[in-house]
Motif scaffolding. Structure first.
Motif, PDB file in Angstrom:
ATOM      1  N   THR A 130      42.136  52.722  49.464  1.00 27.44           N
ATOM      2  CA  THR A 130      42.971  52.255  50.580  1.00 27.44           C
ATOM      3  C   THR A 130      43.820  51.101  50.075  1.00 27.44           C
ATOM      4  O   THR A 130      43.305  50.181  49.425  1.00 27.44           O
ATOM      5  N   CYS A 131      45.134  51.150  50.348  1.00 23.98           N
ATOM      6  CA  CYS A 131      46.029  50.107  49.861  1.00 23.98           C
ATOM      7  C   CYS A 131      45.791  48.818  50.652  1.00 23.98           C
ATOM      8  O   CYS A 131      45.835  48.818  51.881  1.00 23.98           O
ATOM      9  N   HIS A 132      45.469  47.743  49.955  1.00 25.77           N
ATOM     10  CA  HIS A 132      45.245  46.426  50.574  1.00 25.77           C
ATOM     11  C   HIS A 132      46.412  45.509  50.211  1.00 25.77           C
ATOM     12  O   HIS A 132      46.827  45.480  49.054  1.00 25.77           O
ATOM     13  N   ALA A 133      46.903  44.758  51.179  1.00 22.52           N
ATOM     14  CA  ALA A 133      48.043  43.866  50.909  1.00 22.52           C
ATOM     15  C   ALA A 133      47.661  42.799  49.889  1.00 22.52           C
ATOM     16  O   ALA A 133      46.527  42.324  49.871  1.00 22.52           O
ATOM     17  N   HIS A 134      48.634  42.441  49.062  1.00 20.76           N
ATOM     18  CA  HIS A 134      48.438  41.409  48.038  1.00 20.76           C
ATOM     19  C   HIS A 134      49.343  40.222  48.345  1.00 20.76           C
ATOM     20  O   HIS A 134      50.496  40.429  48.724  1.00 20.76           O
ATOM     21  N   PRO A 135      48.946  39.007  48.189  1.00 22.01           N
ATOM     22  CA  PRO A 135      47.611  38.567  47.793  1.00 22.01           C
ATOM     23  C   PRO A 135      46.778  38.245  49.035  1.00 22.01           C
ATOM     24  O   PRO A 135      47.151  37.389  49.833  1.00 22.01           O
ATOM     25  N   THR A 136      45.684  38.929  49.218  1.00 23.99           N
ATOM     26  CA  THR A 136      44.784  38.644  50.340  1.00 23.99           C
ATOM     27  C   THR A 136      43.341  38.588  49.836  1.00 23.99           C
ATOM     28  O   THR A 136      43.006  39.217  48.833  1.00 23.99           O
ATOM     29  N   HIS A 137      42.528  37.856  50.579  1.00 20.47           N
ATOM     30  CA  HIS A 137      41.101  37.802  50.272  1.00 20.47           C
ATOM     31  C   HIS A 137      40.488  39.204  50.391  1.00 20.47           C
ATOM     32  O   HIS A 137      39.539  39.546  49.701  1.00 20.47           O
TER      33      HIS A 137
ATOM     34  N   GLU B 144      41.459  41.941  49.388  1.00 19.32           N
ATOM     35  CA  GLU B 144      41.494  42.750  48.156  1.00 19.32           C
ATOM     36  C   GLU B 144      40.140  42.731  47.454  1.00 19.32           C
ATOM     37  O   GLU B 144      39.808  43.660  46.704  1.00 19.32           O
ATOM     38  N   ALA B 145      39.352  41.678  47.695  1.00 22.45           N
ATOM     39  CA  ALA B 145      38.020  41.606  47.070  1.00 22.45           C
ATOM     40  C   ALA B 145      37.114  42.719  47.593  1.00 22.45           C
ATOM     41  O   ALA B 145      36.211  43.168  46.879  1.00 22.45           O
ATOM     42  N   ILE B 146      37.362  43.181  48.816  1.00 22.47           N
ATOM     43  CA  ILE B 146      36.555  44.293  49.347  1.00 22.47           C
ATOM     44  C   ILE B 146      36.926  45.573  48.607  1.00 22.47           C
ATOM     45  O   ILE B 146      36.073  46.365  48.198  1.00 22.47           O
ATOM     46  N   LYS B 147      38.225  45.744  48.405  1.00 23.97           N
ATOM     47  CA  LYS B 147      38.686  46.934  47.639  1.00 23.97           C
ATOM     48  C   LYS B 147      38.096  46.904  46.227  1.00 23.97           C
ATOM     49  O   LYS B 147      37.582  47.914  45.734  1.00 23.97           O
ATOM     50  N   GLU B 148      38.150  45.724  45.582  1.00 24.61           N
ATOM     51  CA  GLU B 148      37.665  45.630  44.196  1.00 24.61           C
ATOM     52  C   GLU B 148      36.150  45.844  44.124  1.00 24.61           C
ATOM     53  O   GLU B 148      35.642  46.465  43.196  1.00 24.61           O
ATOM     54  N   ALA B 149      35.420  45.326  45.131  1.00 25.22           N
ATOM     55  CA  ALA B 149      33.963  45.547  45.139  1.00 25.22           C
ATOM     56  C   ALA B 149      33.668  47.033  45.331  1.00 25.22           C
ATOM     57  O   ALA B 149      32.735  47.578  44.731  1.00 25.22           O
ATOM     58  N   ALA B 150      34.482  47.701  46.161  1.00 28.01           N
ATOM     59  CA  ALA B 150      34.312  49.146  46.352  1.00 28.01           C
ATOM     60  C   ALA B 150      34.627  49.875  45.038  1.00 28.01           C
ATOM     61  O   ALA B 150      33.936  50.829  44.651  1.00 28.01           O
ATOM     62  N   MET B 151      35.660  49.388  44.303  1.00 30.78           N
ATOM     63  CA  MET B 151      35.969  49.987  42.994  1.00 30.78           C
ATOM     64  C   MET B 151      34.804  49.761  42.031  1.00 30.78           C
ATOM     65  O   MET B 151      34.497  50.617  41.186  1.00 30.78           O
TER      66      MET B 151
END
Ligand code: FAD
Ligand code: NAD
Length: 473
Positions: A448-455, A457-464
């Motif tokens: 899922t595309c998360h806006a940058h720079p936002t906190h 994005e850490a959820i996306k990266e943890a999911a990755m």
């Protein structure tokens, strides 16, 4: 229907009760709500969520100014002074505005407010302020109150040994505050007074803070609170308290008992000018007349319901802190909507597996779904973690503490739990709750595309990281 004064009578106007009343009225039912307090909104709006968040916000601004965070960004403030009376007045203003708002919503939706404490006469009639009213359906939404600690008597007027209500209105900043209970209230209100200048010692019975939360989160939270200057006395209990001359003297013992294997006594004495008792809350059922309707409580003093929020007594329903489950305002609200819909003949459901919890400290601590420990007990899992230190927005804002953890089923990849410690974790956790409600996999979140720079994005990266592919670590 003509046999009853109302279709629905709700007892208690907290987030559970007032929401149930409004929803039932929206669905075309004739509704009354009995409330014993002088203002609507229950614990949450009067002495809970709202005033505590007002003080958390105010004290955070004070700490930013006095503690040098603003100076880091080139904002020179000169000497910073605390006007505690103004901060408390600001909090009272928020409470007044929001409780008044519920009164407005009651008028708008034609919900009758019955002022006074309600007592059951029978399953369909209730006495409020000397008058008996009848209703086809009665919803018990009486909430909860502070659990007392034997030997440590709360007196909010004196302000030496207080509960959460007293700790929201202290007339001066204590020099030393001892918080008994390292749970949500202790850490939130302890943080408020620490930021305003108190030395804060937290005495917690268990060997970790924040029971019920993920193990890594509990450990990391303890590190962060210690770094912020809180003293933590874990695996410790308070066995006695004496108040003299505006000071309390507390006796502490190891939770396991006072003596070592060699029989040596290990008690300790602590002095404090304020003691906050925050060891949990218990359901409000005393004086409600439940014996009149034959409704029994479970071993924890709660009212049991089925999944529609119906009790064993036909026509009597219950929601919120008075029934099992986490004592949270949003859980009570969702149950309020569901019970009203069930009474109206619709299908009201609450998914109790997906109820987020947030501790509004700095950083915030949030979670939804299973802890890693609970998930592991159920079967094989995969875990992805991402540190806030590697999140560009958190780093830029000088908010390096914390992490995000995503727990997924090893076979199906379905997300079972998400845990965050981050400055805006309370906001971040909403997307995790929504993803879980929709049955998302960790891959769904990762792609899922998360806006940058936002906190976030850490959820996306943890999911990755669940499948071993975060970009920024
Ligand atoms: P309540 O809000 O307790 O409302 C029950 C109402 O019923 C009360 O107003 C009471 O006066 C009334 N009542 C009781 N008996 C009777 C009777 N016989 N007749 C008439 N009226 C009666 N939760 C969160 O989700 N987020 C937070 O940030 C948060 N912060 C909190 C901070 C503090 C300091 C505290 C104490 C609690 C906090 N909570 C928070 C918990 C939250 O306040 C409760 O979970 C929530 O208020 C429960 O809602 P409820 O409607 O079940 O009961
Ligand atoms: P809690 O259950 O969160 O924490 C109580 C703590 O006290 C626990 O860690 C427990 O182990 C400890 N304890 C119990 N007996 C003790 C003793 N004798 N000595 C030392 N420690 C002891 O309860 P709370 O902090 O009082 O909060 C009550 C409820 O209010 C919670 O259920 C919480 O959900 C709700 N609340 C929520 C929020 C929020 O959502 N941000 C904020 C405040 C309160």
């Amino acid at each position: 229907m003509a046999d009853y004064d109302y279709d629905v009578l709700v007892i208690g106007a907290g987030p559970g009760g007032y929401v149930a009343a409004i929803r039932a009225a929206q669905l075309g039912l004739k509704v009354a709500c009995a409330e014993g307090r002088a203002t609507l909104g229950g614990t949450c709006l009067n002495v809970g969520c709202i005033p505590s968040k007002a003080l958390l916000h105010g004290s955070e601004l004070f700490e930013d100014a006095a503690g040098g965070t603003m100076a880091t960004y080139g904002i020179k403030t000169g000497p910073v002074e605390l006007d505690l009376a103004a901060m408390l007045a600001q909090k009272d203003e928020s409470v007044k505005g929001l409780t008044g708002g519920i009164e407005f919503l009651f008028r708008k939706n034609k919900v009758t407010w019955l002022k006074g404490m309600a007592v059951f006469k029978d399953a369909h009639s209730v006495e409020v302020a000397g008058e008996t009213v009848s209703a086809k359906n009665v919803v018990i939404a009486t909430g909860s109150s502070v659990t007392p600690l034997p030997g440590v008597e709360v007196d909010n007027d004196k302000g030496v040994i207080v509960d959460s209500t007293g700790a929201l209105a202290l007339a001066k900043v204590p020099q030393h505050m001892v918080v008994i209970g390292g749970g949500v209230i202790g850490l939130e209100l302890g943080s408020v007074w620490r930021r305003l200048g108190a030395k804060v010692t937290v005495v917690e019975f268990l060997d970790q803070l924040l029971p019920g939360m993920d193990g890594d989160v509990r450990k990391e939270a303890a590190k962060i609170f210690k770094k912020q200057g809180m003293e933590l006395k874990l695996s410790t209990k308070v066995t006695a308290a004496k108040v003299k001359g505006g000071k309390a003297t507390l006796t502490l013992e190891p939770a396991a008992g006072p003596s070592t294997s060699s029989g040596e006594a290990r008690s300790e004495v602590l002095e404090a000018d304020c003691v906050l008792v925050a060891i949990g809350r218990r359901p409000n059922t005393a004086g409600l007349g439940l014996d009149q309707i034959g409704l029994e409580l479970n071993a924890r003093g709660q009212i049991e319901t089925d999944h529609e929020f119906a009790t064993k007594v036909p026509g009597v329903w219950a929601i919120g802190d008075v029934i099992p489950g986490p004592m949270l305002a949003h859980k009570a609200e969702d149950e309020g909507i569901a019970v009203a819909e069930n009474i109206a003949g619709l299908t009201g459901i609450v998914n109790h597996d997906v109820i987020p919890g947030v501790v509004y400290t700095m950083p915030e601590i949030a979670g939804v779904g299973l802890t890693e420990e609970a998930a592991r007990e159920r079967g094989k899992i995969k875990v992805g973690k991402f540190p806030m230190l590697a999140n560009s927005r958190a780093k830029t804002n000088h908010e390096p503490d914390g992490f995000v953890k995503v727990i997924a089923d090893a076979e199906t990849d379905r997300v079972l739990g998400v845990w965050c410690i981050a400055s805006v974790a309370g906001t971040m956790i909403a997307q995790a709750a929504q993803a879980m409600e929709f049955g998302a996999t960790s891959e769904d979140i990762a792609y899922t595309c998360h806006a940058h720079p936002t906190h976030s994005e850490a959820i996306k990266e943890a999911a990755m990281a669940v499948t071993g592919k975060p970009i920024h670590t």
